[in-house]
Scaffold this active site. Structure first.
Site, PDB file in Angstrom:
ATOM      1  N   ASP A  55      57.679-122.089  48.175  1.00 27.22           N
ATOM      2  CA  ASP A  55      58.032-120.812  47.153  1.00 27.22           C
ATOM      3  C   ASP A  55      59.026-120.969  46.333  1.00 27.22           C
ATOM      4  OD1 ASP A  55      59.988-120.715  49.100  1.00 27.22           O
ATOM      5  OD2 ASP A  55      59.299-118.493  49.621  1.00 27.22           O
ATOM      6  N   SER A  56      59.784-122.155  46.377  1.00 25.70           N
ATOM      7  CA  SER A  56      60.909-122.602  45.430  1.00 25.70           C
ATOM      8  C   SER A  56      60.254-122.503  44.069  1.00 25.70           C
ATOM      9  CB  SER A  56      61.611-123.844  45.631  1.00 25.70           C
ATOM     10  OG  SER A  56      60.497-124.913  46.157  1.00 25.70           O
ATOM     11  N   ASP A  94      53.444-122.638  51.144  1.00 26.97           N
ATOM     12  CA  ASP A  94      54.424-121.873  51.665  1.00 26.97           C
ATOM     13  C   ASP A  94      54.224-120.402  51.572  1.00 26.97           C
ATOM     14  OD1 ASP A  94      57.188-121.599  52.630  1.00 26.97           O
ATOM     15  OD2 ASP A  94      58.246-121.882  50.910  1.00 26.97           O
ATOM     16  N   GLU A 126      58.726-118.705  56.892  1.00 26.04           N
ATOM     17  CA  GLU A 126      60.300-118.806  57.310  1.00 26.04           C
ATOM     18  C   GLU A 126      60.274-117.690  58.381  1.00 26.04           C
ATOM     19  OE1 GLU A 126      62.782-117.644  54.167  1.00 26.04           O
ATOM     20  OE2 GLU A 126      61.884-119.091  52.672  1.00 26.04           O
ATOM     21  N   GLU A 193      66.968-125.787  57.449  1.00 27.66           N
ATOM     22  CA  GLU A 193      67.497-125.880  56.006  1.00 27.66           C
ATOM     23  C   GLU A 193      69.166-125.415  56.318  1.00 27.66           C
ATOM     24  OE1 GLU A 193      65.417-123.910  52.999  1.00 27.66           O
ATOM     25  OE2 GLU A 193      67.063-124.029  51.728  1.00 27.66           O
TER      26      GLU A 193
END
Ligand code: KIV
Length: 275
Positions: A55-56, A94, A126, A193
């Site tokens: 989703d970056s 994602d 996430e 991360e």
């Protein structure tokens, strides 16, 4: 293990099972993000193991400040393109903000849509214990899910900073506990991360499934970077964990300047380049 020597693995289609075998065999897993077919094809043909449609894309592709605006429809659109560009790599989509937080049922339905409409092989979510029920539901129904702990960019408004996580004992223990819960719920791998290398090592040694680090030290079973960061396309984002393997921002600028010069000076096109 010498990767080149293990040509069997080097040529086989990557599956979630293969990633677990790689961890067992001590073969490091390589991962990069991609958001379109063009880059996906280059990564795939270069032998990357995993392509994440992160989703970056909200930052890199759309130019937003955070990943929060990315929608499920956009994720599906970009993942379809990445799947079309790849053949060997495992493509993971994602799950965007608010596509899986409302309820395990809604998360399951949305993940099912992503799998069905894009042809990707897995999804990523996430979060720790809050997503465990959703992950169990997906795993049970045949949707492979990857976890993501440590710095979780979708929670930026809760934390108010992108600084490293797990730097105190309490938070480190919580992340380790979350990793164990995710493993029990059925994830096939976990992204870690921006956490201390020592915590990355502890988690990697405590679970059977692969850990994929981004700013989580050298002990993780694999490493992931955002493709545009490692290729030097982005110039205003340089955290310590990004190594630049190319300077494409400068290369593209130089090429575009030379093209403009040639056009302005009537040096392009030549007779050979005309009909
Ligand atoms: O969205 C993304 O690109 C990611 C990676 C940085 C792991 O989640």
């Amino acid at each position: 293990m010498d990767y080149a020597a293990s040509s069997d693995i080097a040529h086989r289609k990557i599956t979630t099972l293969r990633l677990k075998e790689m961890k067992k065999a001590g073969i490091k897993i390589t991962c990069l993000t991609a958001y379109d077919a063009l880059i996906s094809r280059i990564l795939d043909e270069s032998g990357i193991d995993v392509i994440l449609v992160g989703d970056s894309l909200g930052n890199v592709f759309q130019g937003n400040d955070t990943t929060l605006p990315v929608t499920l429809e956009e994720t599906i659109y970009h993942t379809k393109a990445v799947v079309r560009g790849s053949s060997r790599a495992l493509v993971i989509a994602d799950m965007p903000f608010m596509s899986f937080q409302v309820s395990p049922e809604e998360a399951f339905r949305n993940a099912g849509r992503v799998m069905k409409e894009t042809g990707c092989s897995a999804v990523k979510l996430e979060g720790g214990k809050l997503v465990v029920d959703a992950i169990a539901r997906m795993t049970e129904a045949g949707i492979p899910a990857m976890g993501h702990l440590g710095l979780t960019p979708q929670s930026i408004n809760k934390f108010g900073t992108y600084k490293a996580r797990g730097t105190n004992e309490e938070e480190a223990d919580q992340i380790l506990e979350d990793a164990r819960l995710l493993e029990q719920a059925g994830v096939f791998a976990i992204v870690l991360e921006k956490i201390p290398a020592e915590l990355g090592k502890r988690i990697t040694e405590s679970i059977e499934i692969p850990t994929i680090g981004i700013g989580a030290g050298p002990h993780c079973d694999g490493q992931i970077l955002v493709y545009s960061d490692m290729l030097g396309l982005t110039i205003d984002f340089s955290p310590r964990f990004v190594r630049r393997y190319a300077r494409l921002y400068d290369d593209i600028k130089d090429a575009v300047t030379r093209f403009s010069d040639d056009v302005r000076n009537s040096k392009f096109p030549t007779e050979q380049e005309s009909y």
